[in-house]
Design a protein around this motif. Structure first.
Motif, PDB file in Angstrom:
ATOM      1  N   ILE A 102      -3.733 -51.877  38.821  1.00 17.20           N
ATOM      2  CA  ILE A 102      -2.424 -52.491  39.085  1.00 17.20           C
ATOM      3  C   ILE A 102      -2.550 -53.560  40.171  1.00 17.20           C
ATOM      4  CG2 ILE A 102      -0.132 -52.052  40.038  1.00 17.20           C
ATOM      5  CD1 ILE A 102      -0.234 -49.319  38.586  1.00 17.20           C
ATOM      6  N   ALA A 103      -3.323 -53.242  41.225  1.00 16.10           N
ATOM      7  CA  ALA A 103      -3.535 -54.227  42.290  1.00 16.10           C
ATOM      8  C   ALA A 103      -4.217 -55.473  41.740  1.00 16.10           C
ATOM      9  CB  ALA A 103      -4.378 -53.609  43.406  1.00 16.10           C
ATOM     10  N   ALA A 104      -5.199 -55.287  40.846  1.00 18.16           N
ATOM     11  CA  ALA A 104      -5.916 -56.423  40.264  1.00 18.16           C
ATOM     12  C   ALA A 104      -4.979 -57.300  39.452  1.00 18.16           C
ATOM     13  CB  ALA A 104      -7.065 -55.920  39.389  1.00 18.16           C
ATOM     14  N   GLY A 105      -4.106 -56.668  38.658  1.00 19.25           N
ATOM     15  CA  GLY A 105      -3.170 -57.419  37.841  1.00 19.25           C
ATOM     16  C   GLY A 105      -2.164 -58.190  38.672  1.00 19.25           C
ATOM     17  N   GLY A 113      -7.922 -60.500  36.679  1.00 23.93           N
ATOM     18  CA  GLY A 113      -7.838 -59.156  37.244  1.00 23.93           C
ATOM     19  C   GLY A 113      -8.596 -58.147  36.395  1.00 23.93           C
ATOM     20  N   ALA A 114      -8.429 -58.241  35.070  1.00 23.45           N
ATOM     21  CA  ALA A 114      -9.148 -57.337  34.163  1.00 23.45           C
ATOM     22  C   ALA A 114     -10.651 -57.566  34.249  1.00 23.45           C
ATOM     23  CB  ALA A 114      -8.659 -57.539  32.729  1.00 23.45           C
ATOM     24  N   LEU A 115     -11.054 -58.834  34.382  1.00 29.29           N
ATOM     25  CA  LEU A 115     -12.486 -59.141  34.491  1.00 29.29           C
ATOM     26  C   LEU A 115     -13.095 -58.495  35.726  1.00 29.29           C
ATOM     27  CD1 LEU A 115     -14.969 -60.694  33.477  1.00 29.29           C
ATOM     28  CD2 LEU A 115     -14.189 -62.659  34.829  1.00 29.29           C
ATOM     29  N   ALA A 212       1.095 -55.017  35.302  1.00 32.29           N
ATOM     30  CA  ALA A 212       1.210 -55.263  36.738  1.00 32.29           C
ATOM     31  C   ALA A 212       1.503 -56.733  37.020  1.00 32.29           C
ATOM     32  CB  ALA A 212      -0.076 -54.838  37.444  1.00 32.29           C
ATOM     33  N   SER A 213       0.852 -57.609  36.284  1.00 38.59           N
ATOM     34  CA  SER A 213       1.093 -59.037  36.446  1.00 38.59           C
ATOM     35  C   SER A 213       2.534 -59.390  36.090  1.00 38.59           C
ATOM     36  CB  SER A 213       0.121 -59.840  35.575  1.00 38.59           C
ATOM     37  OG  SER A 213       0.375 -61.216  35.658  1.00 38.59           O
ATOM     38  N   GLY A 214       3.051 -58.764  35.033  1.00 37.44           N
ATOM     39  CA  GLY A 214       4.438 -58.998  34.635  1.00 37.44           C
ATOM     40  C   GLY A 214       5.409 -58.584  35.718  1.00 37.44           C
ATOM     41  N   LEU A 215       5.163 -57.444  36.346  1.00 37.68           N
ATOM     42  CA  LEU A 215       6.035 -56.987  37.432  1.00 37.68           C
ATOM     43  C   LEU A 215       5.969 -57.939  38.626  1.00 37.68           C
ATOM     44  CD1 LEU A 215       5.360 -53.130  37.401  1.00 37.68           C
ATOM     45  CD2 LEU A 215       7.352 -54.340  36.490  1.00 37.68           C
ATOM     46  N   ALA A 216       4.752 -58.403  38.948  1.00 39.00           N
ATOM     47  CA  ALA A 216       4.588 -59.310  40.087  1.00 39.00           C
ATOM     48  C   ALA A 216       5.305 -60.633  39.852  1.00 39.00           C
ATOM     49  CB  ALA A 216       3.103 -59.556  40.352  1.00 39.00           C
ATOM     50  N   GLU A 217       5.374 -61.058  38.594  1.00 42.63           N
ATOM     51  CA  GLU A 217       6.010 -62.336  38.251  1.00 42.63           C
ATOM     52  C   GLU A 217       7.503 -62.183  37.977  1.00 42.63           C
ATOM     53  OE1 GLU A 217       3.764 -63.699  34.948  1.00 42.63           O
ATOM     54  OE2 GLU A 217       1.953 -64.143  36.130  1.00 42.63           O
ATOM     55  N   GLY A 218       8.018 -60.953  38.115  1.00 46.21           N
ATOM     56  CA  GLY A 218       9.441 -60.729  37.895  1.00 46.21           C
ATOM     57  C   GLY A 218       9.816 -60.438  36.464  1.00 46.21           C
ATOM     58  N   ASN A 219       8.819 -60.327  35.598  1.00 45.69           N
ATOM     59  CA  ASN A 219       9.077 -60.006  34.188  1.00 45.69           C
ATOM     60  C   ASN A 219       9.094 -58.477  34.057  1.00 45.69           C
ATOM     61  OD1 ASN A 219       9.292 -59.847  31.425  1.00 45.69           O
ATOM     62  ND2 ASN A 219       7.650 -61.318  31.004  1.00 45.69           N
TER      63      ASN A 219
END
Length: 259
Positions: A102-105, A113-115, A212-219
């Protein structure tokens, strides 16, 4: 008589897998876990210290985005911290991997992040394979639960080891880090082991970093939806784990289901 000799041999093997620490005999597996856990906490503390000046910003409007941008601007240092945490998470085995994913995303997006996570998994799996082949089954028995070990040997006997490892590493909710220690006890070569375990982790890792990336971007809708899907798959994997494990125990070797 034979049974007593076998017990003595096993005790001798376990004693050989111990070290003397300040006058106390400590199994190598326990020392390995302790050192790994200490290292994980040291890296975690370093990460907290690095972002501590920005903690207050998290509670301000647009603060999350600014903190993420600053961590990303840290360049190689930020990536190395996350990579080290992922590497140690797999080696220590009982530290939840989802936190690091989640932190990576959130910090580096779904793909980079996945890489980072997958590179960490690859390096840690390489290290584990070497350690298991050096210290053997007694080390693994002390390091992780081995109730699935006979299953993997049955997979191997039936000729379905490769496909079963792929399936088990694909499904969320199954103890992949434990399996990472058990597979090297089979005859699977290192190259195939690293390729299968790393490639099979990709869908689960990408789903976590994507959410996690979606949450960070507000999605929030997308992020929550992906987490729900992963959660449902994890629950199904846990509920039907015995049936899944039994799939690979019949074949050319005539193995049983070990129910």
């Amino acid at each position: 008589m034979g049974e007593q000799m076998g017990q003595k041999k096993q005790e001798g093997t376990r004693n050989a897998e111990a070290v003397n620490v300040f006058g106390h005999v400590v199994p190598k597996a326990d020392l390995f876990k302790l050192l790994g856990l200490i290292a994980f906490f040291v890296v975690s503390i370093a990460a907290v210290v690095a972002v501590w000046p920005f903690i207050g910003e998290l509670f301000e409007e647009g603060g999350v985005e600014r903190v993420i941008a600053k961590v990303q601007d840290a360049g190689v240092f930020g990536v190395c911290i996350l990579l080290a945490m992922q590497l140690l998470q797999v080696i220590v085995a009982f530290i939840p991997g989802e936190v690091v994913q989640i932190a990576a995303g959130m910090l580096y997006g779904p793909w980079f992040g996945a890489l980072i996570i997958l590179v960490g998994c690859l390096i840690s799996s390489f290290i584990i394979y070497l350690i298991v082949h050096r210290l053997g089954q007694p080390f693994v028995e002390d390091m992780v639960p081995t109730k699935h070990l006979e299953r993997f040997r049955a997979f191997e006997k039936s000729g379905k080891l490769d496909i079963m490892v792929i399936i088990l590493f694909l499904i969320p909710g199954l103890p992949k880090d434990v399996f990472t220690y058990l597979v090297p006890l089979t005859e699977m070569p290192m190259g195939r082991y690293l390729a299968i375990t790393t490639l099979a982790r990709i869908p689960g890792v990408v789903m976590s970093t994507l959410a996690a990336s979606g949450l960070a971007e507000g999605n929030f809708a997308m992020g929550i939806a992906v987490f729900v899907i992963v959660g449902v798959l994890a629950v199904l994997g846990f509920v039907f784990r015995e049936r899944i494990m039994a799939l690979g125990t019949h074949g050319k070797g005539g193995g049983d289901s070990h129910e």
